[in-house]
Every structure is written in C-alpha cells, then in structure tokens.
Write a protein that holds these residues in place. Structure first.
Motif, PDB file in Angstrom:
ATOM      1  N   GLY A   1       0.802  -1.215   0.000  1.00  0.00           N
ATOM      2  CA  GLY A   1       0.000   0.000   0.000  1.00  0.00           C
ATOM      3  C   GLY A   1       0.839   1.270   0.000  1.00  0.00           C
ATOM      4  N   GLN A   2       2.051   1.198   0.524  1.00  0.00           N
ATOM      5  CA  GLN A   2       2.921   2.389   0.568  1.00  0.00           C
ATOM      6  C   GLN A   2       3.660   2.525  -0.759  1.00  0.00           C
ATOM      7  N   ASP A   3       3.414   3.632  -1.448  1.00  0.00           N
ATOM      8  CA  ASP A   3       4.056   3.884  -2.740  1.00  0.00           C
ATOM      9  C   ASP A   3       5.398   4.600  -2.521  1.00  0.00           C
ATOM     10  N   PRO A   4       6.489   4.049  -3.047  1.00  0.00           N
ATOM     11  CA  PRO A   4       7.810   4.648  -2.780  1.00  0.00           C
ATOM     12  C   PRO A   4       7.894   6.134  -3.151  1.00  0.00           C
ATOM     13  N   ARG A   5       7.349   6.524  -4.319  1.00  0.00           N
ATOM     14  CA  ARG A   5       7.460   7.934  -4.725  1.00  0.00           C
ATOM     15  C   ARG A   5       6.599   8.824  -3.834  1.00  0.00           C
ATOM     16  N   ARG A   6       5.431   8.319  -3.438  1.00  0.00           N
ATOM     17  CA  ARG A   6       4.587   9.102  -2.551  1.00  0.00           C
ATOM     18  C   ARG A   6       5.260   9.267  -1.176  1.00  0.00           C
ATOM     19  N   ILE A   7       5.885   8.199  -0.685  1.00  0.00           N
ATOM     20  CA  ILE A   7       6.584   8.297   0.610  1.00  0.00           C
ATOM     21  C   ILE A   7       7.689   9.345   0.517  1.00  0.00           C
ATOM     22  N   ALA A   8       8.443   9.327  -0.588  1.00  0.00           N
ATOM     23  CA  ALA A   8       9.513  10.329  -0.760  1.00  0.00           C
ATOM     24  C   ALA A   8       8.925  11.738  -0.743  1.00  0.00           C
ATOM     25  N   SER A   9       7.780  11.920  -1.393  1.00  0.00           N
ATOM     26  CA  SER A   9       7.218  13.281  -1.429  1.00  0.00           C
ATOM     27  C   SER A   9       6.651  13.670  -0.062  1.00  0.00           C
ATOM     28  N   LEU A  10       6.158  12.701   0.703  1.00  0.00           N
ATOM     29  CA  LEU A  10       5.704  13.011   2.063  1.00  0.00           C
ATOM     30  C   LEU A  10       6.877  13.459   2.943  1.00  0.00           C
ATOM     31  N   ILE A  11       8.035  12.835   2.734  1.00  0.00           N
ATOM     32  CA  ILE A  11       9.210  13.187   3.541  1.00  0.00           C
ATOM     33  C   ILE A  11       9.657  14.608   3.211  1.00  0.00           C
ATOM     34  N   GLN A  12       9.723  14.929   1.905  1.00  0.00           N
ATOM     35  CA  GLN A  12      10.102  16.302   1.542  1.00  0.00           C
ATOM     36  C   GLN A  12       9.081  17.299   2.096  1.00  0.00           C
ATOM     37  N   ALA A  13       7.787  16.947   2.014  1.00  0.00           N
ATOM     38  CA  ALA A  13       6.752  17.845   2.527  1.00  0.00           C
ATOM     39  C   ALA A  13       6.907  18.068   4.034  1.00  0.00           C
ATOM     40  N   GLN A  14       7.281  16.983   4.746  1.00  0.00           N
ATOM     41  CA  GLN A  14       7.458  17.117   6.197  1.00  0.00           C
ATOM     42  C   GLN A  14       8.668  18.003   6.507  1.00  0.00           C
ATOM     43  N   LEU A  15       9.736  17.822   5.755  1.00  0.00           N
ATOM     44  CA  LEU A  15      10.918  18.679   5.945  1.00  0.00           C
ATOM     45  C   LEU A  15      10.536  20.139   5.721  1.00  0.00           C
TER      46      LEU A  15
END
Lengths: 449, 449
Positions: free
Chosen positions: A324-338
C-alpha cells in the motif's frame, strides 16, 4: 535408493555441467558479461527442448531471456530469476576466486551462487531430471532478467508489454531457503523500499568555525532536519507515512506467531550494544515500516581536527515499506514534512523504489508449497513467512498477472549474498532440486484448483 | 625622506637577509625542521647582541627559544611568537613553492609568512633598525615556541617554570593586522576553544537495513544526541554552559560598537545560503560562545546506495569559549548533558582546549598601542577588538605574569593562514616595522606608567 536419494545424487552429479554459469562475471552495475550470459541461459533452455526461447529487448536495459515449456497441463508456473550478480569487491576478503566455483567443506563458493545464479541452476537441474523421468508435470515459463542488481529499472514495462506471454497460475520467485534456525521458509512477499539522499548546502565554501557565532552550519541543519522526522522511540513523524498501509490478514498474523526468532543469537551475531527498539521484534520485521540512516557525511572526517563550519552535509537513507505504501509518494511526504518542519533547504534526491507485495497464505499454491516442504524438509521444519524485508520487482508481476508469488530457494542464513565468500550448502542445493520436483508434481494434481 | 619613509625602505632592503627563515619547512605536526629552525632563531637574536639567548627543554616538547635584551629601562615588553608552521598541503593548490618565498604583485607568498614566521621577521627588522639608530628604548624578552600548530601542549608548564625570567609589563602577541575593511586592529584577547569528538557504537558490524524494524542505529543515536544539545535558534541547551562567563566590561562593549562588519561582503565571500543565526552578528563574534559540528561520519558514504544500519557514528565538534569558561569543564558538562538526555552511550573524546582571555582596553599599554597605531596607519583607520575567535596559549601568560596582552601584526584579511598561497602584503610588513618602532619608543616614555 529412494527417489529422493536418487534426485539428490543426480543434483550433485549434474552440477559440474552447469558451473560455467558461475564462471561468467555478469556484473550489471559495470555492464560486464551480459552477452555471454544471455547466450548461456538461452542455450540452457534450448538443451531442455523449451518450445520457446526468446531474448526481449523492446523495453530497454539488459535483455530478458524468456523460455516456455508447453505441456498441455491446466497449470502454468512462471519462474522469475535474474542472471546478473553484484560486483565481487572487496576482493581481498574472498578466500576463493569469486568467479571460480569452489567446494570447501560441503559448501559451494562463488559470486552469485546464492543470488541468483545457483537458484536458476537448481531449477534447471530439476527440469533435467523431470525431462529424463517422464516429462514436465506442468506448463512452465521462465522470465530471467539482467538488471536486478541495479534496481530492475525496466521490468515493470516488460511485464506490461508481455502480459499475455507471461500469464500463469503462480509465480515462483528467485530465492529463498533456510533461516538461522535451519528451518525451511515458504515466503509469500517482500517489503518495499525507497532509497534516497538528503542534501543541504549552506555556503559555497567551508568556513572557519570562529564565525559560528552567526553563520549557519550545514551539518547542524541536517542533524536537526533528520531529528525532526522521528521520535526517541523510532516512531516516524511524517504526516501520512502510515496512512496507506494495508492491514495484514489473519493468516499472515498467525504465520508471524510461528516464525523463528532467536533474540540472543541475533544480539551475539551483530554484537549489539543497544536494546531492541521494538518490544515485538519478530512482528516488527514483517509489520513495521522503517526510516533508516545508511550513511552520514559532512565537513572534516579525517584524523585530528579542523575547526570549520561545513558548507554541505549529506545523509543516505532508506525506508522499508509495506503493501500500500508507494515509494514515490513516501519520498514526497518526507520532503513535505521537511518543508513543514522548516527545512525546505534540505533536498530529497530519490534513488530507487520498489513496491511491497504479499500473497495470500491461504492461496492453494502457497498452502501446497508448505505441505510439500514438510514432506521434503521434515515435519516442524518449515515456516510460512508473510514478507521478507529484501527487495525485488515482484509487485509488477502481482499487479499485471494476478497470481500468487512464492519465494523458495537454496540459500541458508550464512549464504552472504552481496558479500565476499558468498556460498550455498550442497545439501541444501540437493534438497532444493528434490523439493521443486515434488512441488511441481503436486501442482499438477487436480486438487490445486 | 621622513623617518617613517626611511624605516619602510629599510624593512624592504633588510627582508632578503631574513628570508631563509621561510625556507625551512618547520612542521611541528610532522616533527620536521625543528633543530634547524631553533638554530636560525637563536642566531637571529645573537646577531642583535641579545644578552641572553637560551634554548629551554625542561618541560618537554619542541624547545623554547628565549632571548632577552636588557636596556636599563623601567619598561619590559615580552614578545610571544612561534617558529612552527602548518603543513603546506594541499600542494596542488599553491601557485608558488610553499617553502620558497616569492613576491608577486606586492605580496610575499610562503607557508608561515602570515602565521607566524613573517611576524617574527618584522619584529627582528624593527630591532635591527633600533639597534643601528640609538639602541632599544625598552627591555625586551622573546618567548618563541615550536608547538603552537599542535596546540601548545607544554607552554603552560614553561611559563610557570620560568615565571621569573618572563616577568614583563606587557606582552605583544604573535599576530594581528588589518581586517576586511583594511582597518588596522589592536586586539586585546582571544576566545577560548575546546575541540572534541562524539562517538557512538551500537554494534560490531554494519547490519542489513531490513532489520531496522528492531535494531538500533548508531547514526540515529548520534543525530538525536546532537540535536538534544541545541535548539532551533542555535541556543546551547547544556546545563551550566553559560554559567561561568565573565561579563564584558564597558570599554569592550564600546569597542564592539566601533568594530567593522560588512554583512553583504561576508555573504558574498562565502556564498551563504542561509540568514545569519544572530541578529547582532558583530557582537556575537565577541560575546557568543558556540557549539559547532566540524564533521559528521557514519556508515556508507560512497557512490550509489548500500542499505545498512551503520555500526558506529562520529561527530567532530568545537566550542569557542569566553573568559571564565574552562575547556575541560565545558567538555564534562556536555558529557553530563548527553547522559541526562539519555545518550550515555555517546562518548566525548577531548582533543584539545585553550582558555579565552582578554585584556582591559583601558590599560595604558593598550590605549597607547591604539593611539600610536592612529599615527602610523591614519586617524579613523584603527579599531580596538576586545577578542578574536582564533586560538593561542595566551591565558597562561596572563595568569602567571599578570600583564596586558596586545595582538598586533602584519596580516590582512586575505593572508590565508593555514591555507594554500598564504601571503602578506609588503606594504603592511613595512608599516608593521615602523609601527612597532614607534610603539616601543612610546612605551619608553614615562607617561605609560
């Protein structure tokens, strides 16, 4: 001599005829040996009288070798393997030549013998035995790629483009074998992964640390940015990170309870100085996504001291992901959190991602794989594992072909894939040939459907 | 020709007779050239007919050269210099030979010409002129050490053991010169420093990152431990860290207001990407202690990716300290804070420490140094600086001898001490000789006392 004993003896006797495969340095990361290896794999299938032996180039990258054995069965098994291996370095740590297969104390040493050439070799041996003893009990297809060690960049496209040719009832994946307790594992899935770098640059040059009273510091920026992403209990503080995780089914939950876990052995193997970060580590391996710093680098790292403010800082990280966790979406969530935490100057660079997947342990192919394994490896000697935290492009096959994926193989806990002195135990190899023959025979029985 | 012009011409003419000093690679960190350099320095003082020229060995380390000129004056000036230099590396970045003094466009290039051999040379030139033009106006002592570039490990012991021989009314320190605005600086102090590493080890081996679901990570430990020591505004969160700082006197406060600070030039010089971390950066350089990460290192730092949990992680740090802050006490406060924050597995290794000090700007020697500088360098061209954030063992002299310390020299903002292409401007060198002669003459006037 029982049939099992005869097959095990045959596996040993037939091994030398396949060892040339291990002698080719097929290093995808260095674009070495591809042509020669593709020819070897094609010839291996032709020698078994495959109906189809093809080389696919249409989606780019190293060619796919596709082979098909049509047996007029109502069951078709698709095999996934890869013919590329990791570079052998560091060479000084090998006790034998990495590209000269060598048997020492019942173990076969060579680069790729565990990951993944030895795995294809035992499958070819099983086919040779079956061909010489009554023929193949099921239809079989082989998809053998050459870019797994560089992240399988084109596999998704190949699977989509060749969906019709790849149709099957189940997929047997590249690798598997025995765990630390020497129990054979029938593995039903792989965690996903996203690998990325975080980079921050605060100046064009390193600056004398006397100016730290007012000049900002890339290393401090990185440390604080990283620190804002997890809490002291290693919980990941990234908005949405856990949102898309699909709940684990009951069969998988039950399988986790049955899995082996020897805490003391693990502590000793790695010389751990810290307590486990999870109260239920066995469950966490299957059910917890992770955020791991793989490396840190900033400023002066040599002997002695150099009183500077580093101009830039770099962290390498990976996340192990759940279905269920999409690698590209996870990467964009991390940048958004930063960005949200005030670190928009810390930039995420995406390296690679692979989706998690897991098959239903109640699927008849998987249940049969386990019960046949108990016949070959012994009652109480087999474990279901819902997901392993390794990587691989299996999700593409699951999505396009809608089939269960089963990870089985001839590795053991000491195989050391990717490491110097990669090896398998000959007896595991012999058992693997026997197990695969029994399994394919079992799949051919009407009860599977 | 005025006396000033004559002195400046003499400084140029006399330079070649001293340049052999720059040709000796006196690298204390590599124990190179010490004997030859000590002999050169002793001969230089003997040639000036010093009453005493000694070599001290009694407290270990490279020898101290001590020279004394007795003139029956009631004023004695002690000079501190060091004869060792930094290694010249990286050699590829030098445009001239580091140990072959070379003049290009009015600048003299050589390793050590700014730090600190050129500084002693201009002082020897001033002495030669005075000796040939009526004699020395004050008693003078020279303490020239050979371990400054490795942290002056024995200077404290030498000063204590030779307190009686070193007694003086004021101390002229090794270096100084002009700032970015080309204003000459009379500097009254140095910030202190403590340099240390933080190291954490969580396992005996790097571990596959798939186990991050339950195995702790040295890089995460280090990141969180560091992050617990400061807040987002760079305020230092170490209990007791600010407690011992001695308040700055009014004269120093006033001098800070007069200091130069060109924010735009600084931003441009270093290519800064971030705002200053202090609202009053000019003041912060003098009044703010710092905690700086100099370097970070953990796990895989090469090309591509390696999905591991690093077994250990290292940070190199320094603090710039204020008068009252003891380097060893600060180090122990940091370890105590790490322990308190839950990071007792993060170990502090003390590298070196030097105490801050600053002299009273109202001291008559310092006031005279400034007023004489205004005569030589021009009205409005001179700044008092209460403290520079460089390092040096001056506190030992202040404590044992109870005298003001004055930092003056012939460097400029582009001198690049410790860097390739270290250089001074010849005109600064000529002015420095003139200034020192005028200053010593002024000290000899009864008004100083």
């Amino acid at each position: 001599m029982t049939e099992h004993e005869a097959i095990e003896q045959f596996a040993l006797d037939y091994l030398p005829s396949l060892e040339d495969y291990l002698r080719i340095p097929t290093i995808s990361a260095q674009n070495k040996g591809i042509r020669k290896t593709v020819d070897w794999v094609k010839k291996a299938f032709s020698d078994l009288d495959a109906e189809t032996v093809e080389e696919w180039h249409d989606q780019g990258g190293n060619p796919i070798v596709f082979a098909e054995f049509k047996e007029n069965s109502d069951q078709t098994i698709l095999f996934y393997n890869h013919y590329d291996v990791q570079p052998p370095e560091p060479l000084a740590e090998w006790r034998t030549e990495p590209f000269e297969p060598t048997i020492v104390n019942g173990k076969l040493f060579a680069r790729g013998v565990a990951d993944d050439k030895g795995e294809l070799m035992y499958r070819l041996t099983a086919l040779r035995w079956m061909k010489d003893h009554g023929g193949f009990p099921v239809n079989m297809k082989f998809f053998v790629e050459g870019g797994e060690e560089v992240g399988s960049p084109h596999v998704g496209e190949y699977v989509k483009a060749h969906r019709d040719e790849l149709t099957a009832d189940a997929c047997i994946w590249e690798t598997g074998g025995k765990n630390e307790a020497d129990h054979f594992q029938v593995i039903a899935g792989l965690k996903g992964i996203v690998s990325f770098d975080l980079h921050v640059k605060t100046a064009d040059a390193d600056i004398h640390s006397s100016l730290a009273a007012y000049i900002d510091n890339a290393a401090w920026r990185l440390v604080r940015a990283l620190s804002s992403l997890t809490d002291e209990q290693n919980h990941i503080l990234i908005d949405g990170f856990y949102d898309d995780i699909e709940p684990l089914d009951m069969a998988s939950q039950a399988a986790i309870d049955e899995m082996d876990f020897d805490a003391d052995a693990i502590r000793k193997t790695y010389g751990l100085k810290r307590p486990f970060t999870s109260a239920d580590p066995k469950r966490a391996v299957v059910t917890a996504p992770t955020l791991t710093i793989n490396g840190l680098s900033a400023g002066y790292e040599g002997e002695g001291l150099k009183t500077i403010i580093p101009k830039e800082a770099l962290a390498k990280l990976d996340c192990r992901l759940l279905p269920g966790q999409d690698p590209r979406r996870i990467a964009s969530l991390i940048q958004a959190q930063l960005d949200k935490n005030g670190y928009s100057d810390v930039h995420l660079h995406y390296n690679l991602g692979e989706d998690a997947f897991h098959s239903d342990l109640n699927d008849p192919h998987l249940k049969l794989a386990k019960s046949v394994a108990e016949e070959v490896y012994g009652t109480g000697q087999v474990r279901f594992v819902p997901m392993m935290p390794g990587g691989g492009p299996a999700k593409h096959f699951v999505d396009a072909l809608n089939l269960p994926v089963i990870l089985i193989g001839v590795n053991y806990a000491g195989s050391g894939p990717h490491a110097p002195n990669e090896n398998i135990r000959l007896h595991d190899y012999q058992q693997g040939v026997d197990y695969l023959i029994q399994l394919l025979n079992a799949y051919a029985r009407p009860s599977v459907n």
